[in-house]
Scaffold this motif. Sequence first.
Motif, mmCIF file in Angstrom:
data_model
loop_
_atom_site.group_PDB
_atom_site.id
_atom_site.type_symbol
_atom_site.label_atom_id
_atom_site.label_comp_id
_atom_site.label_asym_id
_atom_site.label_seq_id
_atom_site.Cartn_x
_atom_site.Cartn_y
_atom_site.Cartn_z
ATOM 1 N N THR A 49 17.595 0.857 3.702
ATOM 2 C CA THR A 49 17.881 1.011 2.445
ATOM 3 C C THR A 49 18.518 2.235 2.517
ATOM 4 O O THR A 49 18.677 3.751 2.474
ATOM 5 N N PRO A 50 19.722 1.970 0.885
ATOM 6 C CA PRO A 50 20.364 3.271 0.513
ATOM 7 C C PRO A 50 19.280 4.419 0.193
ATOM 8 O O PRO A 50 18.661 3.895 -0.614
ATOM 9 N N SER A 51 19.629 5.555 -0.014
ATOM 10 C CA SER A 51 19.162 6.550 -0.484
ATOM 11 C C SER A 51 18.682 6.684 -2.144
ATOM 12 O O SER A 51 20.028 6.641 -2.841
ATOM 13 N N PRO A 52 17.951 6.140 -2.961
ATOM 14 C CA PRO A 52 18.086 6.130 -4.300
ATOM 15 C C PRO A 52 18.654 8.074 -4.891
ATOM 16 O O PRO A 52 18.526 8.515 -4.149
ATOM 17 N N SER A 84 1.155 -1.147 -0.039
ATOM 18 C CA SER A 84 -0.175 0.351 0.207
ATOM 19 C C SER A 84 0.991 1.246 0.324
ATOM 20 O O SER A 84 0.763 2.170 -0.485
ATOM 21 N N VAL A 85 1.832 1.097 0.957
ATOM 22 C CA VAL A 85 2.709 2.446 0.429
ATOM 23 C C VAL A 85 3.581 2.911 -0.635
ATOM 24 O O VAL A 85 3.564 4.000 -1.086
ATOM 25 N N ARG A 86 3.701 1.362 -0.787
ATOM 26 C CA ARG A 86 4.412 1.807 -1.967
ATOM 27 C C ARG A 86 3.546 2.650 -3.496
ATOM 28 O O ARG A 86 3.958 2.567 -4.738
ATOM 29 N N VAL A 87 2.127 1.899 -3.438
ATOM 30 C CA VAL A 87 1.339 2.351 -4.431
ATOM 31 C C VAL A 87 0.815 3.906 -3.743
ATOM 32 O O VAL A 87 0.697 4.950 -5.497
ATOM 33 N N HIS A 88 0.905 4.239 -2.730
ATOM 34 C CA HIS A 88 1.143 5.591 -2.368
ATOM 35 C C HIS A 88 1.980 6.582 -3.106
ATOM 36 O O HIS A 88 1.984 7.436 -3.682
ATOM 37 N N ALA A 111 11.619 3.603 -2.760
ATOM 38 C CA ALA A 111 12.988 2.310 -2.377
ATOM 39 C C ALA A 111 12.789 1.651 -0.857
ATOM 40 O O ALA A 111 13.131 0.315 -1.011
ATOM 41 N N TYR A 112 12.022 2.705 0.043
ATOM 42 C CA TYR A 112 11.589 1.593 1.354
ATOM 43 C C TYR A 112 10.948 0.319 1.544
ATOM 44 O O TYR A 112 11.500 -0.698 1.826
#
Length: 373
Positions: free
Chosen positions: A180-183, A128-132, A305-306
């Motif tokens: 996670t490394p920042s993109p 859900s977080v990825r979709v938002h 990315a997270y």
Amino acid sequence: MPNHPVREPDFDPYDTPPDPPIHYAEQALLGALLLEPHRREAIGPLGPEHFARPLHGAVFAAAATLTPPDPAVHIREPVWLASILSHAGPMTPALTPSYLHTLIACAGMPEHVAEYAGMIRADHARRSVRVHAELLIQAACDPTLPDPVGVALARADALTALIDDLGSRVSPHPGSLPRTPSPRSPSRDTGEEATSEEQILLSTATARPGCLPTMRWLQAEDFAVPLHGQLFRCLTSLAHRGAPVDQVTVLWETQHQGILTEAINARDVLEMLATPAGSAHHWGEQVLRRSLLHSAHTTGLRIQAYADDRTNTPHQLITGTRRALAELTAVRVRWHRATSPTPATPPRPRAPATTRAGPRTPSTAPATARASR
């Protein structure tokens, strides 16, 4: 020697990637419910929409809707499996009796259904977080929207509401920052229109520096061209010190700031400051608008990315998303300060008029009250 072409490896259409762990968690929960239907009372809040695979969601919807059979009947006859198949089968043609038996074989430990349900909820939160985050990125990058800033901020509000809802269900614990490394940050818009508007802003602010104290909502980092941001910092430094501001004083400040190089000489700076037009406030809003959309794009990429990193726990995902949104909020606050009308200062209430006291006059005592000698 002859050059022999390198043969590419054959592509096998049946070589599918392995299923993620959530696939087996869903199978384990459904298998446990098929074996022991009474276990559904221990799974907590869970719905068909939480499942990553629609087929599994349809099986769960049937298991959560139908009335379980009598335990004695359930042991002797497969009435429970038949009921679920007849209920979910018409909506999911891929569901077969053999797959129900596959789920039973993957049941794991039925007494662990609450843990399986927690895994399913956690993965649903990640998706859900990825979709938002994707919606936020789309709004920040779509130039066809009539109001891209308004749409992007609405997407950010929806993501914030989702994170608040998830945070109310997840108990915090130490060590919750994402690993996670920042993109890589997306490139800024340095097209002709953006570059021209930034130069006009610098020229106009140099010609009419009285606007600078009212434009504290604009920062050097908002400029797409780093050189323009450095020149704006020179302007604000002069205005903050109360020094005179014109092309020459700004040029002198650039020398002290170390901006002049072999690539950027004094004549280049003077040419950038020689075309004032319109209102500096208007051009400043355009610069801040692009900066806000760039910040929304960067925030969406970080949160995406997270969410893509399956090593992050739900609380790490929530904490990282909140931190990313906080950076967008900082730019958003400055945007509202720039675009909101300045409230008129109410007139100070006048003190009520008072009668001025005159000189005291000695009162004459009555003749009858005078002391007689």
